[in-house]
Design an enzyme around this catalytic site. Sequence first.
Site, PDB file in Angstrom:
ATOM      1  N   ASP A  98      30.651  32.314  43.488  1.00 39.35           N
ATOM      2  CA  ASP A  98      32.323  32.701  44.648  1.00 39.35           C
ATOM      3  C   ASP A  98      32.417  33.655  46.060  1.00 39.35           C
ATOM      4  OD1 ASP A  98      35.212  33.795  43.965  1.00 39.35           O
ATOM      5  OD2 ASP A  98      35.173  32.041  42.400  1.00 39.35           O
TER       6      ASP A  98
ATOM      7  N   LYS B  29      35.582  25.394  45.458  1.00 41.07           N
ATOM      8  CA  LYS B  29      36.575  25.723  44.941  1.00 41.07           C
ATOM      9  C   LYS B  29      36.646  26.486  46.042  1.00 41.07           C
ATOM     10  CE  LYS B  29      38.101  30.508  41.989  1.00 41.07           C
ATOM     11  NZ  LYS B  29      37.791  31.478  41.165  1.00 41.07           N
ATOM     12  N   TRP B  30      38.876  26.359  46.321  1.00 41.71           N
ATOM     13  CA  TRP B  30      39.185  25.860  47.157  1.00 41.71           C
ATOM     14  C   TRP B  30      40.070  26.954  46.974  1.00 41.71           C
ATOM     15  CZ3 TRP B  30      38.592  22.666  52.220  1.00 41.71           C
ATOM     16  CH2 TRP B  30      39.813  23.023  52.969  1.00 41.71           C
ATOM     17  N   ASP B  31      39.705  28.271  47.563  1.00 43.40           N
ATOM     18  CA  ASP B  31      41.119  29.030  47.271  1.00 43.40           C
ATOM     19  C   ASP B  31      41.930  29.253  47.776  1.00 43.40           C
ATOM     20  OD1 ASP B  31      42.070  31.307  46.076  1.00 43.40           O
ATOM     21  OD2 ASP B  31      40.505  32.287  45.402  1.00 43.40           O
TER      22      ASP B  31
ATOM     23  N   ASN C  79      44.531  33.468  48.787  1.00 45.79           N
ATOM     24  CA  ASN C  79      44.874  34.385  48.268  1.00 45.79           C
ATOM     25  C   ASN C  79      45.658  35.506  48.487  1.00 45.79           C
ATOM     26  OD1 ASN C  79      43.172  35.181  45.322  1.00 45.79           O
ATOM     27  ND2 ASN C  79      41.199  34.683  47.501  1.00 45.79           N
TER      28      ASN C  79
ATOM     29  N   CYS D 211      42.797  26.612  43.832  1.00 45.55           N
ATOM     30  CA  CYS D 211      42.917  27.904  43.295  1.00 45.55           C
ATOM     31  C   CYS D 211      43.800  28.678  44.218  1.00 45.55           C
ATOM     32  CB  CYS D 211      41.354  28.552  42.910  1.00 45.55           C
ATOM     33  SG  CYS D 211      41.949  31.187  42.254  1.00 45.55           S
TER      34      CYS D 211
ATOM     35  N   ASP E 153      44.587  33.480  37.131  1.00 45.47           N
ATOM     36  CA  ASP E 153      43.506  34.787  37.002  1.00 45.47           C
ATOM     37  C   ASP E 153      43.016  35.646  35.910  1.00 45.47           C
ATOM     38  OD1 ASP E 153      42.179  34.352  39.926  1.00 45.47           O
ATOM     39  OD2 ASP E 153      42.793  36.094  41.088  1.00 45.47           O
TER      40      ASP E 153
HETATM   41  C1  GLA Z   1      41.410  34.927  43.594  1.00 51.04           C
HETATM   42  C2  GLA Z   1      40.606  33.682  42.588  1.00 51.04           C
HETATM   43  C3  GLA Z   1      39.352  34.807  41.921  1.00 51.04           C
HETATM   44  C4  GLA Z   1      38.321  35.064  42.893  1.00 51.04           C
HETATM   45  C5  GLA Z   1      39.054  35.243  44.297  1.00 51.04           C
HETATM   46  C6  GLA Z   1      37.924  35.880  45.204  1.00 51.04           C
HETATM   47  O1  GLA Z   1      41.433  35.847  43.517  1.00 51.04           O
HETATM   48  O2  GLA Z   1      41.588  33.379  41.620  1.00 51.04           O
HETATM   49  O3  GLA Z   1      39.118  33.505  40.643  1.00 51.04           O
HETATM   50  O4  GLA Z   1      38.012  33.572  43.165  1.00 51.04           O
HETATM   51  O5  GLA Z   1      39.826  35.148  44.644  1.00 51.04           O
HETATM   52  O6  GLA Z   1      37.595  36.898  45.865  1.00 51.04           O
END
Ligand code: GLA
Length: 731
Positions: free
Chosen positions: A370, A480-482, A484, A530, A552
């Site tokens: 991650d 996993k493409w996030d 935030n 994500c 999360d």
């Molecule tokens: C987000 C994602 C988590 C993790 C963090 C990493 O909060 O939902 O699962 O990947 O970022 O910074």
Amino acid sequence: MSIKYSENKKTFSLNTASATYQLKIGNLGYVKHLYYGDTICDEDMAYLIRRYDRGFSGNPYDSLKERTFSLDAQPQEFTTQQQGDFRINSIEVRNADGSFSFNGRYLSHRIYQGAFTLNGLPTAFATENDTVDTLELVLEDAVSKVQVTLLYSVFEEAEIIMRAARVHNAGDKMIHLERIMSFNIDFLNGKDMDLISLPGRYGQERQVERQPMTHHVHRIRSGRGISSHQQNPFVALAGRTTNEDYGTCYGFALMYSGSFTAEAELDQYDQLRLVMGINDSMFNYPVAPGEDFDTPAVLMTYSHQGLTGMSHNYHKFYRTNLNKSKFVRDVRRPVLINTWEAAFFTFDDVKLVEIARAARDMGVEMMVMDDGWYGKRDDDNSGLGDWYVNENKIKCGLTELVRQINDLGMKFGIWFEPEMVSEDSDLYRAHPDWVMEIPGRHAVRSRNQLVLDVGRKEVQDYLIERVNSILDSANIYYVKWDINRAITDLWSNALPGDRQGEVSHRYVLGLYRILDGIVKTHPDIMFEGCAGGGGRFDTAMLTYFTQYWSSDNTKPLDNLKLHYGSSFLYPVCSMGAHVSEASPMVPFETKAAIAMCGTFGYELDATHMKKKEIRACKKMSDLYHKYYDLNFFGDYYRLSDPFEPVNLVAWESVAEDKSEALVTVITVGLTVNGPQEYIKLKGLDPDRMYRMDYDGRELVLSGSALMNGGIPIPREVPDFTSFIYHLRAVK
Ligand code: GLA
């Protein structure tokens, strides 16, 4: 042909297997909506529409003083602007002369086989098993020459109608769209309808709300630049008495990942109008002569079999018609472990290999590295944007790390958050003008990060190049493409001041272009989306991502509600769900049973697990594989509503041929010495006999007994016990 045009009646009937949608070229060329519901054979349902002199509701000039014809009271396929219809609008256009006016009337139409596509926006596609026809119906304003093409693709067997609108400027001067919805639907009577939506918040996405329609505009929206945790781009309209199994239900899923709006208005005559589309706040889009503007698509479905009927239509369609990735169906998705909750930012290559080695014994098949592997990323204050491997942490290099993980017999996955940048990053120092920041003001920080101006081509090209070069440097199986944070400070340094109304939508188009350049060019990589959990879990994203991280929040009991709400339209195989160390009072087996209502995995430090726990995990990973097909591709039934004060939460998957079913029951509030609780199954063949293990013995019961009598759930058990019943039809 699923679309029939009656030359005589001037009606179009759009037929799916069990529903009809009908519209008509009516008085003065205005296109009326006539009907959407169970199949009808009648060519013209216009008898339903009566006309009266409706005071204070204007009449089009060329209705020649005929006072009974008012657009304010007529059901329409798409609205006009400033033509006497005072309800919510589908379009607001500012013409070259500064006027706000659109008087769209029928100009032409064409019907063809296959589904429509849109410029730069995702759409559903036809598979070889589908009969799909498309109607394109053009409305034109005779003065401005603005044309709106209404697009309808009818997926006959799937019970889905995909709609969108395309604006074409056939005039010779620039126009500006200030609001343009993807569709408009007018119901003749909406007083007894409820609006269902999926509101939520970070960590509690996609809860369910149902409210009766009253005489005001009900608005569900996101202004956050992403579809959001707070609202999902989906609404349903259900009859007041509609429940899981019975009654009429209409679903509308917008294929858009940015700020959106869904507005439903019960008007003065109890008619109901629903529109959905791009959020018009801070939206202003110029369309030059000869140019087009496409709205996002919406997927509509109708069922008279209640909420379950609607959900089944969506689930089946989402499993086949959104995403061509082999990981959707053809290639089994591995059990994964994600390092986030195990290591956060503190790890190196040795620690990762240790986690993978320990996880292997749990039946884990893929390790996902991650956040924290790139740039200077030791906490969440720096590094975003520098998509180069941090060799202080990954000392052996990425290619070698992946090789070591592969040598353990495991696959390797990696995390990215491409749309964001930290101020403390080489990317920001080199290109401070690539962020969204309004001149003379400081941009809003969120998680101490700023948003890249993803609508800008050079930003897109940088990200495509960077991410692809990492993906191509090692044997990467999964991404996993996030994202935030939400998007603020709408401003692009690449556009002049008078074009900033384009920025929010350009961001979304830019994102889709980036995903086209990364996801579509890597068919052998499986992608999961994500957004701080499920903050951008939407239909458009599922055209790129095989699955989406639900939340999360990995607390299993919260996930019961999350899965329930998500399942209104999203299938089990699209929902990321992991077993974690959260909620220690819930047994591992129960956590796993709940995570199996999604794409199963782990989010914990495998190196700290006790032998007994490792064995328990292995058993659960095996169970996930054992029931993989049934769970992912069976017909899903919600057997109880966790938003009600229930003692049991249960759901069920039934094989398409009804030969098998998997029932999961979680005890959430059984009181001492309380009444016996039963779970009544659904979707079985009433006349077949099913065999199941029950309380240490074998039972053989008819589908009828199981659906009408139900299964008595053993009650003297510890809190949060899970029961998984597998039923197999006796030949
Ligand atoms: C987000 C994602 C988590 C993790 C963090 C990493 O909060 O939902 O699962 O990947 O970022 O910074």
